[in-house]
Scaffold this motif. Structure first.
Motif, short mmCIF file in Angstrom:
data_model
loop_
_atom_site.label_atom_id
_atom_site.label_comp_id
_atom_site.label_asym_id
_atom_site.label_seq_id
_atom_site.Cartn_x
_atom_site.Cartn_y
_atom_site.Cartn_z
N ARG A 179 -6.25 14.08 9.33
CA ARG A 179 -6.71 14.06 7.94
C ARG A 179 -6.69 12.63 7.42
NH1 ARG A 179 -3.62 17.65 6.64
NH2 ARG A 179 -1.83 16.42 5.91
N VAL A 180 -7.67 12.32 6.56
CA VAL A 180 -7.76 11.00 5.93
C VAL A 180 -7.93 11.21 4.43
CG1 VAL A 180 -9.03 8.84 5.76
CG2 VAL A 180 -8.79 9.97 7.99
N HIS A 181 -7.07 10.56 3.64
CA HIS A 181 -7.15 10.67 2.17
C HIS A 181 -7.21 9.26 1.60
CE1 HIS A 181 -6.77 12.23 -1.82
NE2 HIS A 181 -5.65 11.56 -2.04
N LEU A 182 -8.24 9.04 0.79
CA LEU A 182 -8.49 7.71 0.23
C LEU A 182 -8.35 7.76 -1.28
CD1 LEU A 182 -9.47 4.81 0.99
CD2 LEU A 182 -11.79 5.62 0.57
N THR A 183 -7.54 6.85 -1.82
CA THR A 183 -7.40 6.71 -3.27
C THR A 183 -7.86 5.30 -3.67
OG1 THR A 183 -5.13 5.85 -3.28
CG2 THR A 183 -5.41 8.24 -3.14
N ASP A 188 -4.51 6.90 3.26
CA ASP A 188 -3.46 7.75 3.80
C ASP A 188 -4.03 8.47 5.02
OD1 ASP A 188 -1.65 9.76 4.39
OD2 ASP A 188 -1.22 10.22 2.31
N THR A 190 -3.19 10.97 8.34
CA THR A 190 -2.31 11.90 9.05
C THR A 190 -2.82 12.08 10.47
OG1 THR A 190 -1.82 13.07 6.98
CG2 THR A 190 -1.29 14.20 9.02
N GLN A 225 2.41 10.58 9.32
CA GLN A 225 1.63 10.09 8.19
C GLN A 225 1.89 8.60 8.02
OE1 GLN A 225 2.70 11.86 4.43
NE2 GLN A 225 0.65 11.58 3.60
N TYR A 273 -17.36 10.50 6.95
CA TYR A 273 -16.73 10.40 5.63
C TYR A 273 -17.70 9.70 4.68
CZ TYR A 273 -12.37 11.28 8.20
OH TYR A 273 -11.40 11.82 8.99
N THR A 276 -16.71 4.99 -0.26
CA THR A 276 -16.12 5.07 -1.59
C THR A 276 -15.92 3.68 -2.17
OG1 THR A 276 -14.94 7.09 -0.94
CG2 THR A 276 -14.17 5.95 -2.92
#
Length: 309
Positions: A179-183, A188, A190, A225, A273, A276
């Motif tokens: 998983r990839v989470h971008l803020t 971030d 995983t 993570q 993805y 952003t």
């Protein structure tokens, strides 16, 4: 003196010779004494699918089981014998492999495959002849080369006389992005490590001449993570920078994070993805694009945002 590995052309010629010998010599002499596989493949990386034509004396109501044997070890799985639409007697089987997924607990090495038949008190054993080994097919997907759950590799082959064999090998340690989470301030990621358990792992975010180190934290269920601040990854020049992620640990070789346990031919397009636009604190806006290379390596592209964009 080192031994040279056979070339691809030599392997193809050897396979052709073996196929000719099998069809002209062994197969005619084994008619009625063996089941001939019309289809054999490991579809999902851990399930062997078999379809065979049975000798004329086999009845469709016989009990059947697939047997895998190696060095005194023996495992069996259910099979079905029946009359097909052409009136011939056929056999189907789907054998799940791998103790981790509640399949047959094989050990590394080459396993012989046979068919066990039973009717009343009578027991018989038949070899399964693999006349034509599995061949790759075209399209957006390809056969799974390894189990997506464990990374174990199962490969179908045949002996000199055509008997079907299954070769099982453990995976080399590798990393799989989950998983990839971008803020607006950080990225971030995983991931999991296949085939090993890392000790004191960390991840290096590496670009041309730059390196950002981040400690990997365990997040349960075998996952790790890692978080890296985007202000340290902003491009230092007026062009895009490519950041590779490399796992380092006390007990394993350095490994690039990626996604390889899948059946798609173009991971960069399928596992895409969105780009952003983010603004790290105290910096100009940048464009961040997580992506996969054709080889399956995970990469984060950071580009300066121009007025045109």
């Amino acid at each position: 003196m080192t031994r040279r590995r056979p070339t691809r052309a030599l392997r193809r010629r050897t396979a052709r010779v073996r196929s000719v010998l099998l069809r002209r010599y062994f197969l005619p002499r084994r008619q009625g004494r063996a089941a001939v596989l019309r289809y054999a493949a490991v579809l999902d990386g851990q399930t062997v699918n078999l379809h065979a034509r049975m000798p004329h004396w086999v009845r469709p109501d016989e009990g059947a089981r697939i047997e895998l044997r190696r060095r005194g070890r023996r495992h069996t799985a259910a099979a079905k014998v029946y009359s097909d639409h052409d009136g011939e007697v056929a056999m189907d089987a789907a054998v799940l492999l791998g103790q981790e997924v509640n399949g047959l607990p094989l050990t590394p090495g080459r396993w012989k495959i046979r068919l066990r038949l039973s009717r009343g008190l009578r027991r018989r054993s038949l070899p399964l002849l693999l006349v034509d080994p599995p061949v790759p097919y075209g399209g957006p997907t390809r056969p799974m080369e390894a189990s997506a759950a464990t990374g174990d590799r199962y490969r179908l082959g045949r002996g000199v006389t055509g008997n079907a064999l299954l070769t099982f090998s453990r995976p080399q340690p590798s990393t799989e992005v989950v998983r990839v989470h971008l803020t607006h301030s950080q990225v971030d990621v995983t991931f999991r490590v296949v085939g090993a358990e890392p000790e004191a792992p960390s991840v290096a975010f590496v670009a041309s001449g730059r390196r950002v180190e981040a400690v990997a934290e365990a997040s349960g269920d075998g996952l790790w993570q890692v978080v890296a601040p985007l202000d340290l990854m902003a491009p230092s020049r007026d062009r895009a920078e490519q950041w590779d992620l490399i796992l380092t640990s006390d007990n394993l070789r350095d490994m690039r994070l990626g996604r390889r346990l899948h059946d798609v031919r173009n991971p960069g397009r399928v596992f895409a993805y969105r780009q952003t636009a983010v603004t790290p604190v105290g910096l100009h806006p940048i464009l961040v694009l997580p992506r996969y290379t054709p080889a399956g390596n995970f990469r984060i592209q950071c580009s300066p945002m121009t007025e045109a964009v």
